[in-house]
Design an enzyme around this catalytic site. Structure first.
Site, PDB file in Angstrom:
ATOM      1  N   THR A 416       0.808  -1.237   0.000  1.00 31.02           N
ATOM      2  CA  THR A 416       0.000   0.000   0.000  1.00 31.02           C
ATOM      3  C   THR A 416       0.844   1.292   0.000  1.00 31.02           C
ATOM      4  OG1 THR A 416      -1.685  -1.232   1.198  1.00 31.02           O
ATOM      5  CG2 THR A 416      -1.967   1.110   1.150  1.00 31.02           C
ATOM      6  N   GLU A 436      -3.115  -4.508  -1.995  1.00 32.86           N
ATOM      7  CA  GLU A 436      -3.347  -5.268  -0.766  1.00 32.86           C
ATOM      8  C   GLU A 436      -2.043  -5.828  -0.203  1.00 32.86           C
ATOM      9  OE1 GLU A 436      -4.416  -6.195   2.460  1.00 32.86           O
ATOM     10  OE2 GLU A 436      -3.926  -8.170   1.672  1.00 32.86           O
ATOM     11  N   GLU A 453      -7.113  -8.187  -3.311  1.00 35.88           N
ATOM     12  CA  GLU A 453      -7.979  -7.436  -2.379  1.00 35.88           C
ATOM     13  C   GLU A 453      -9.114  -8.280  -1.795  1.00 35.88           C
ATOM     14  OE1 GLU A 453      -7.009  -4.274  -0.688  1.00 35.88           O
ATOM     15  OE2 GLU A 453      -6.521  -4.125  -2.813  1.00 35.88           O
ATOM     16  N   GLY A 501      -0.435   0.242   5.916  1.00 31.83           N
ATOM     17  CA  GLY A 501      -0.261  -0.456   7.195  1.00 31.83           C
ATOM     18  C   GLY A 501      -1.386  -1.414   7.539  1.00 31.83           C
TER      19      GLY A 501
HETATM   20  O1  DON Z   1      -7.680  -1.966   2.197  1.00 35.52           O
HETATM   21  C1  DON Z   1      -7.006  -2.271   3.151  1.00 35.52           C
HETATM   22  O2  DON Z   1      -7.231  -1.875   4.265  1.00 35.52           O
HETATM   23  C2  DON Z   1      -5.785  -3.146   2.954  1.00 35.52           C
HETATM   24  N1  DON Z   1      -5.943  -3.956   1.804  1.00 35.52           N
HETATM   25  C3  DON Z   1      -4.575  -2.281   2.892  1.00 35.52           C
HETATM   26  C4  DON Z   1      -3.329  -3.107   2.909  1.00 35.52           C
HETATM   27  C5  DON Z   1      -2.204  -2.416   3.520  1.00 35.52           C
HETATM   28  O3  DON Z   1      -2.251  -1.280   3.890  1.00 35.52           O
HETATM   29  C6  DON Z   1      -0.999  -3.182   3.723  1.00 35.52           C
HETATM   30  N2  DON Z   1      -0.035  -2.300   4.370  1.00 35.52           N
HETATM   31  N3  DON Z   1       0.967  -2.267   4.821  1.00 35.52           N
END
Ligand code: DON
Length: 594
Positions: A416, A436, A453, A501
């Site tokens: 991300t 993701e 995702e 995160g």
């Molecule tokens: O949409 C979300 O909340 C997650 N798929 C985001 C993934 C993410 O932030 C991974 N990070 N370090």
């Protein structure tokens, strides 16, 4: 490494003049093109400022994102008179190349927009959708048990219809001024001529080589000759250049139908051991949704973020709303009592998140009830005790449906990226963008990676016969934690921020707002402030920082404590007397302005 990136950026800036000539709808008097040397010097200064813990300052515009190549591409667009939406397109196109593990055309994103002309705030939802053929058993094995996380992630099963290309186009159509095709010029040039592989990309490729080597296109690109691409290596991606040329020439429809869409679908469905359900109809039906922002008052400000299908705006809003009656400013950032309040506010908010938050186009979500002042005041009273709450359960917000959901504990792991931009017209953009997991599904088509995702859905559809709100359903968008945020005061933006995160995004964003508003830290100090994050369980404390001094006091208050690396990627811009930008020292990004 710094020298290598800078050399690459100088090349990029020097060759950019021709690209900018295609931006024909920009007001000429607004254009203040930056020379290559000036830009290179600014990148150096921005890297130095970050290292010294100082914000970057500017007057007219600013862009903060995860990689200097991408920030530079955005800066050139802003300098030539482009809007924040234009700059975002250029930044995202380059991020998809130089930070392919985090975001790109194969992923999804959420965007919060403050419109300088009208003083209004709105959000765009470019989240991936589940295929129409997907249902509650998508992530269950033959015996009805949830799959192991990575068995679900790697391959075609986890791939949702990407939303990022449509989001880029929708934002440009609504708020852009620059010629669409020109916004891809930097990314195309870098993809064709090569970019310098960053330390972070090299490290992550090496760590993930087993999974990346399953897909022939990903293997050939990331592991040429069987070895992971090395830091400092110049990497070219002609397939990505070709994809970008198609989208630059004919718009996002070239992504959602025709050859590219067919190639994506064939690849996803054809993976032998873990095929997916994506179809060309799913691709052609994709729509960006414009949604109302979720805004919650905090210390005389309005904190505005992304509503469902993200849990980001509601959960950040709940945390801050629960803390509103407590004087965090008096306690200060070194106080265990302050972190007890923040930690338990977060646990209460996460309990509600797990039960109530999901795609509100599919399941009723009590959006208003979850951030209603009287509900938050009742829940805030639970924090009066002085010790860690022994038990945390979801509350009962006002809900105009006689429904309840079972709790969801979907997992989210690192990748991300976050982009914050302010332009010279008074617009502000906050966008969190993702595929993701790091490298998404590890499936590569057309020079970019496809998302995983769909593993943000709950793997289980029910618990003890009670349905989970975030269960898989055809066409639904998985719940997210992404929290692109714009903080307003008297209706004008004062802070633009967000972070990667996974579900810790919520804690990183809430902490940065508290550090800036309650503790008076400048934007760089607020971003850099060591993390303490509590979701449902253990209190995560960032290793190797002064926050570890709070380990013993928090344990004494009754928390289970876990010291660990907390890899955020906060990019923030504060607006007041001019602009101040902050870039997360834990990542490779910078803020650049003029
Ligand atoms: O949409 C979300 O909340 C997650 N798929 C985001 C993934 C993410 O932030 C991974 N990070 N370090």
């Amino acid at each position: 490494m710094k020298r290598l990136i800078r050399a690459g950026i100088l090349l990029l800036a020097a060759t950019h003049a021709s690209a900018q000539q295609t931006t024909d709808s920009v007001t000429p008097e607004a254009a203040t093109p930056l020379g290559a040397a000036a830009l290179g010097a600014q990148v150096d200064a921005a890297l130095a400022a970050k290292q010294a813990g100082q914000p970057v300052e500017a007057r007219h515009w600013m862009v903060a994102a995860a990689n200097p190549y991408a920030v530079t591409a955005g800066a050139e667009v802003l300098a030539a008179g482009g809007t924040a939406a234009d700059a975002m397109v250029a930044v995202q196109a380059v991020l998809g190349l130089v930070e392919p593990q985090s975001s790109g055309l194969g992923g999804g994103a959420f965007l919060v927009w403050y419109d300088g002309a009208s003083g209004t705030i709105t959000t765009l939802d470019g989240r991936e959708t589940a295929p129409l053929a997907a249902g509650p058993t998508l992530f269950l094995d033959g015996t009805g048990k949830p799959l192991k996380f990575f068995d679900a992630v790697v391959g075609g099963r986890s791939v949702g219809v990407p939303g990022t290309p449509a989001l880029m186009q929708a934002a440009h159509a609504k708020w852009g001024r620059s010629d669409w095709a020109g916004l891809f010029a930097q990314a195309i040039r870098l993809a064709e001529e090569g970019f310098t592989v960053s330390p972070r990309l090299a490290t992550l490729v090496a760590a993930d080589s087993m999974r990346l080597s399953k897909d022939p296109e990903a293997r050939a690109y990331f592991l040429p000759g069987g070895l992971p691409v090395a830091e400092g290596h110049s990497l070219r991606n002609p397939a990505y250049a070709e994809t970008l040329r198609a989208i630059a020439g004919q718009g996002a429809r070239r992504f959602y139908s025709g050859k590219l869409a067919q190639a994506i679908v064939e690849k996803v469905r054809g993976i032998e051991d873990n095929p997916g359900l994506l179809s060309e109809i799913d691709m052609s039906l994709y729509q960006v949704r414009e949604r109302e922002a979720v805004c919650v008052p905090y210390r005389g400000h309005e904190v505005c973020g992304m509503g469902p299908p993200s849990s980001g705006g509601l959960t950040v809003g709940q945390i801050l709303g629960l803390l509103q009656p407590y004087d965090l400013a008096a306690l200060g950032p070194g106080s265990a009592e302050a972190w007890r309040l923040i930690g338990d506010a977060s646990r209460l908010a996460f309990a509600d998140r797990g039960r109530y938050m999901a795609d509100s186009d599919y399941v009723p979500v009590p959006v208003k009830g979850l951030v209603a002042p009287d509900y938050l005041a009742r829940r805030a009273a639970l924090l009066q005790g002085g010790e860690a709450l022994a038990e945390v359960a979801p509350g009962a917000p006002e809900f105009d449906h006689a429904l309840n959901w079972a709790d969801d504990d979907a997992i989210e792991l690192p990748s991300t990226s976050h982009i914050s931009i302010v332009d010279q017209y008074g617009n502000a953009l906050s966008m969190t963008t993702t595929i993701e997991n790091a490298f998404g599904s590890r499936v590569m088509v057309g020079g970019f990676l496809l998302n995983n995702e769909l593993t943000d859905f709950s793997f289980r559809s029910h618990r003890d016969g009670v349905p989970v709100a975030n269960r898989v359903e055809p066409g639904k968008r998985p719940r997210s934690s992404m929290a692109p945020t714009i903080v307003l005061r008297d209706g004008r933006p004062v802070l633009v921020l967000g972070s990667p995160g996974g579900s810790r995004i919520i804690g990183y964003v809430a902490k940065t707002i508290i550090a800036h508003l309650d503790w008076g830290m400048d934007v760089q100090a607020a971003v850099a402030l060591p993390h303490l994050v509590n979701r449902f369980g253990a209190y995560d404390i960032e290793t190797g920082t002064e926050a570890t001094a709070l380990e013993a006091p928090l344990k004494a208050l009754g928390y289970e404590v876990k010291a660990r690396a907390l890899n955020s990627g906060l990019h923030a811009i504060a607006l007041g007397q001019g602009l101040k930008g902050g870039a997360d020292p834990r990542r490779e990004g910078i803020a650049l302005g003029h």
